[in-house]
Design an enzyme around this catalytic site. Structure first.
Site, PDB file in Angstrom:
ATOM      1  N   ASN A  21       0.837  -1.206   0.000  1.00 11.26           N
ATOM      2  CA  ASN A  21       0.000   0.000   0.000  1.00 11.26           C
ATOM      3  C   ASN A  21       0.870   1.254   0.000  1.00 11.26           C
ATOM      4  O   ASN A  21       0.554   2.239  -0.667  1.00 11.26           O
ATOM      5  CB  ASN A  21      -0.945   0.003   1.208  1.00 11.26           C
ATOM      6  CG  ASN A  21      -2.176  -0.842   0.958  1.00 11.26           C
ATOM      7  OD1 ASN A  21      -3.060  -0.449   0.214  1.00 11.26           O
ATOM      8  ND2 ASN A  21      -2.209  -2.029   1.553  1.00 11.26           N
ATOM      9  N   MET A  97       0.805  -3.278  12.169  1.00  6.98           N
ATOM     10  CA  MET A  97       0.148  -4.358  12.899  1.00  6.98           C
ATOM     11  C   MET A  97       0.283  -4.207  14.416  1.00  6.98           C
ATOM     12  O   MET A  97       0.788  -5.087  15.110  1.00  6.98           O
ATOM     13  CB  MET A  97       0.741  -5.703  12.447  1.00  6.98           C
ATOM     14  CG  MET A  97       0.618  -5.961  10.959  1.00  6.98           C
ATOM     15  SD  MET A  97      -1.071  -5.859  10.362  1.00  6.98           S
ATOM     16  CE  MET A  97      -1.687  -7.430  10.940  1.00  6.98           C
ATOM     17  N   ILE A  99      -1.825  -2.739  18.045  1.00 10.05           N
ATOM     18  CA  ILE A  99      -2.977  -2.128  18.703  1.00 10.05           C
ATOM     19  C   ILE A  99      -2.483  -0.808  19.283  1.00 10.05           C
ATOM     20  O   ILE A  99      -1.439  -0.767  19.934  1.00 10.05           O
ATOM     21  CB  ILE A  99      -3.476  -3.024  19.871  1.00 10.05           C
ATOM     22  CG1 ILE A  99      -3.697  -4.455  19.395  1.00 10.05           C
ATOM     23  CG2 ILE A  99      -4.670  -2.395  20.564  1.00 10.05           C
ATOM     24  CD1 ILE A  99      -5.096  -4.868  19.142  1.00 10.05           C
ATOM     25  N   LEU A 100      -3.224   0.257  19.022  1.00 15.51           N
ATOM     26  CA  LEU A 100      -2.779   1.582  19.454  1.00 15.51           C
ATOM     27  C   LEU A 100      -3.365   1.938  20.819  1.00 15.51           C
ATOM     28  O   LEU A 100      -4.518   1.597  21.121  1.00 15.51           O
ATOM     29  CB  LEU A 100      -3.224   2.625  18.424  1.00 15.51           C
ATOM     30  CG  LEU A 100      -2.742   2.356  16.994  1.00 15.51           C
ATOM     31  CD1 LEU A 100      -3.483   3.242  16.002  1.00 15.51           C
ATOM     32  CD2 LEU A 100      -1.242   2.573  16.898  1.00 15.51           C
ATOM     33  N   ASN A 114      -6.726   4.438   8.214  1.00 23.41           N
ATOM     34  CA  ASN A 114      -6.264   3.053   8.149  1.00 23.41           C
ATOM     35  C   ASN A 114      -6.951   2.370   6.973  1.00 23.41           C
ATOM     36  O   ASN A 114      -8.015   2.801   6.532  1.00 23.41           O
ATOM     37  CB  ASN A 114      -6.639   2.321   9.444  1.00 23.41           C
ATOM     38  CG  ASN A 114      -6.133   0.888   9.472  1.00 23.41           C
ATOM     39  OD1 ASN A 114      -5.006   0.609   9.038  1.00 23.41           O
ATOM     40  ND2 ASN A 114      -6.952  -0.031   9.950  1.00 23.41           N
ATOM     41  N   HIS A 116      -8.306  -1.476   5.793  1.00 21.13           N
ATOM     42  CA  HIS A 116      -8.618  -2.785   6.386  1.00 21.13           C
ATOM     43  C   HIS A 116      -9.166  -3.706   5.292  1.00 21.13           C
ATOM     44  O   HIS A 116     -10.002  -3.284   4.495  1.00 21.13           O
ATOM     45  CB  HIS A 116      -9.645  -2.602   7.508  1.00 21.13           C
ATOM     46  CG  HIS A 116      -9.952  -3.878   8.210  1.00 21.13           C
ATOM     47  ND1 HIS A 116      -9.093  -4.439   9.133  1.00 21.13           N
ATOM     48  CD2 HIS A 116     -11.009  -4.722   8.121  1.00 21.13           C
ATOM     49  CE1 HIS A 116      -9.608  -5.572   9.568  1.00 21.13           C
ATOM     50  NE2 HIS A 116     -10.770  -5.767   8.972  1.00 21.13           N
ATOM     51  N   SER A 143     -11.746  -1.481   3.060  1.00 21.93           N
ATOM     52  CA  SER A 143     -12.281  -0.204   3.543  1.00 21.93           C
ATOM     53  C   SER A 143     -11.162   0.712   4.010  1.00 21.93           C
ATOM     54  O   SER A 143     -10.232   0.265   4.680  1.00 21.93           O
ATOM     55  CB  SER A 143     -13.181  -0.427   4.776  1.00 21.93           C
ATOM     56  OG  SER A 143     -14.133  -1.436   4.572  1.00 21.93           O
ATOM     57  N   THR A 148     -10.230   5.426  15.239  1.00 21.14           N
ATOM     58  CA  THR A 148     -10.720   5.837  16.555  1.00 21.14           C
ATOM     59  C   THR A 148     -10.265   4.768  17.547  1.00 21.14           C
ATOM     60  O   THR A 148      -9.590   3.812  17.170  1.00 21.14           O
ATOM     61  CB  THR A 148     -12.256   5.941  16.574  1.00 21.14           C
ATOM     62  OG1 THR A 148     -12.789   4.645  16.277  1.00 21.14           O
ATOM     63  CG2 THR A 148     -12.771   6.960  15.582  1.00 21.14           C
ATOM     64  N   GLU A 150     -11.875   2.448  18.852  1.00 21.09           N
ATOM     65  CA  GLU A 150     -12.427   1.119  18.595  1.00 21.09           C
ATOM     66  C   GLU A 150     -11.667   0.483  17.433  1.00 21.09           C
ATOM     67  O   GLU A 150     -11.632   1.041  16.327  1.00 21.09           O
ATOM     68  CB  GLU A 150     -13.920   1.232  18.254  1.00 21.09           C
ATOM     69  CG  GLU A 150     -14.591  -0.127  18.193  1.00 21.09           C
ATOM     70  CD  GLU A 150     -15.970  -0.045  17.542  1.00 21.09           C
ATOM     71  OE1 GLU A 150     -16.437  -1.076  17.057  1.00 21.09           O
ATOM     72  OE2 GLU A 150     -16.554   1.062  17.502  1.00 21.09           O
ATOM     73  N   LEU A 151     -11.073  -0.670  17.662  1.00 21.84           N
ATOM     74  CA  LEU A 151     -10.256  -1.331  16.641  1.00 21.84           C
ATOM     75  C   LEU A 151     -11.076  -1.577  15.370  1.00 21.84           C
ATOM     76  O   LEU A 151     -12.118  -2.227  15.421  1.00 21.84           O
ATOM     77  CB  LEU A 151      -9.718  -2.653  17.192  1.00 21.84           C
ATOM     78  CG  LEU A 151      -8.796  -3.442  16.268  1.00 21.84           C
ATOM     79  CD1 LEU A 151      -7.471  -2.726  16.072  1.00 21.84           C
ATOM     80  CD2 LEU A 151      -8.581  -4.852  16.803  1.00 21.84           C
ATOM     81  N   ASP A 152     -10.609  -1.051  14.246  1.00 20.58           N
ATOM     82  CA  ASP A 152     -11.287  -1.180  12.950  1.00 20.58           C
ATOM     83  C   ASP A 152     -12.732  -0.671  13.016  1.00 20.58           C
ATOM     84  O   ASP A 152     -13.602  -1.137  12.259  1.00 20.58           O
ATOM     85  CB  ASP A 152     -11.282  -2.645  12.455  1.00 20.58           C
ATOM     86  CG  ASP A 152      -9.878  -3.206  12.328  1.00 20.58           C
ATOM     87  OD1 ASP A 152      -8.972  -2.440  11.959  1.00 20.58           O
ATOM     88  OD2 ASP A 152      -9.691  -4.406  12.602  1.00 20.58           O
TER      89      ASP A 152
HETATM   90  C1  GRF Z   1      -3.286  -4.858   3.965  1.00 23.16           C
HETATM   91  O1  GRF Z   1      -4.047  -5.986   3.624  1.00 23.16           O
HETATM   92  C2  GRF Z   1      -4.089  -3.909   4.790  1.00 23.16           C
HETATM   93  O2  GRF Z   1      -5.458  -3.945   4.490  1.00 23.16           O
HETATM   94  C3  GRF Z   1      -3.866  -4.391   6.189  1.00 23.16           C
HETATM   95  O3  GRF Z   1      -2.529  -4.807   6.206  1.00 23.16           O
HETATM   96  C4  GRF Z   1      -2.136  -5.217   4.891  1.00 23.16           C
HETATM   97  C5  GRF Z   1      -0.876  -4.478   4.552  1.00 23.16           C
HETATM   98  O4  GRF Z   1      -0.315  -4.897   3.352  1.00 23.16           O
HETATM   99  N1  GRF Z   1      -4.152  -3.358   7.141  1.00 23.16           N
HETATM  100  P1  GRF Z   1       0.921  -4.129   2.732  1.00 23.16           P
HETATM  101  O5  GRF Z   1       2.037  -4.147   3.762  1.00 23.16           O
HETATM  102  O6  GRF Z   1       0.500  -2.754   2.379  1.00 23.16           O
HETATM  103  O7  GRF Z   1       1.305  -4.941   1.533  1.00 23.16           O
END
Ligand code: GRF
Length: 236
Positions: A21, A97, A99-100, A114, A116, A143, A148, A150-152
């Site tokens: 990403n 990855m 938890i904040l 974020n 997800h 998405s 916030t 609340e996780l996701d």
């Molecule tokens: C993605 O699937 C994203 O939705 C999730 O973590 C993954 C990250 O992938 N939060 P990358 O490191 O961007 O390839």
């Protein structure tokens, strides 16, 4: 007379892994489609491939290993300091990855996005593709949402649908969803940096209007049309 330089909006990206990403965001920036500049990439995993991607793109790449801190609070405190040094307008979580802590979330509330891999509110948490397959859903996706406590669970901004086809494996579904992530994340970031997308009164607004609970949504067919036949370069 030389014109005043336009102040670029500043983005800090947090990652833990591959950073595909991040690559999509860097690609958008290189085509002036991000609405700002990625000024730093920070990873809690020093070996994250995304740090290499950042470095190669000439972006400051910072490893801040969480294992060197004795508590989540201590780590998040250190992370806040590193982020604030870069004076970002927006913090983008791209596969971060962790938890904040509430303190961290509060500090950047309304300017942290974020992505997800599910159509929230479905499948918050981990293993979203396997869970969607196990449930036999026809439509899955991804998405972008404001973060916030609340996780996701923060207000959704933009989603892209992905049809689940007969015989799709978890890996195949992940690939299809990933391609959609790379499509929608730069768009949402650009909306924010251009001042169109905002967080107000616990909702996401676009051009001053509250967005529906699932945000804006790209259908499967529209996403396919956008993706075309091009290979998904950012995934490589
Ligand atoms: C993605 O699937 C994203 O939705 C999730 O973590 C993954 C990250 O992938 N939060 P990358 O490191 O961007 O390839």
């Amino acid at each position: 007379m030389t014109p005043e330089p336009v102040e670029q909006r500043r983005v800090v990206v947090l990652i833990s892994g591959s950073g595909s990403n991040l690559a999509a965001l860097i690609e958008a920036q290189s085509h002036d489609r991000l609405g700002g500049e990625i000024v730093a990439v920070i990873s809690n995993e020093p070996a994250a491939f995304g740090l290499k991607r950042a470095h190669e793109a000439g972006i400051e790449a910072v490893a801040l290993p969480h294992r060197e801190y004795e508590s989540r609070e201590a780590y998040d405190g250190a992370l806040i300091k590193v982020i604030e040094r870069h004076e970002p307008d927006l913090i983008v979580l791209a596969g971060f990855m962790r938890i904040l802590t509430p303190r961290f979330v509060q500090r950047f509330m309304g300017r942290m996005l974020n992505i997800h891999p599910s159509l929230l509110p479905a499948y918050q948490g981990l293993h979203t593709h396997a869970r969607a397959l196990a449930d036999g859903v026809d439509v899955h996706g991804c998405s972008v949402h404001f973060v916030t406590e609340e996780l996701d669970g923060g207000p959704v901004v933009l989603q892209a649908e992905c049809r689940v086809e007969q015989g799709d494996s978890e890996e195949r579904l992940k690939e299809k969803v990933h391609a959609r992530e790379h499509l929608i994340y730069p768009i949402a970031v650009q909306w924010f940096l251009e001042g169109r997308l905002k967080y107000a009164a616990e909702r996401a607004t676009m051009d001053g209007h509250p967005l529906p609970a699932h945000g804006m949504r790209l259908s499967h067919d529209d996403a396919e049309a956008e993706l075309g036949d091009e290979s998904d370069e950012a995934d490589q």
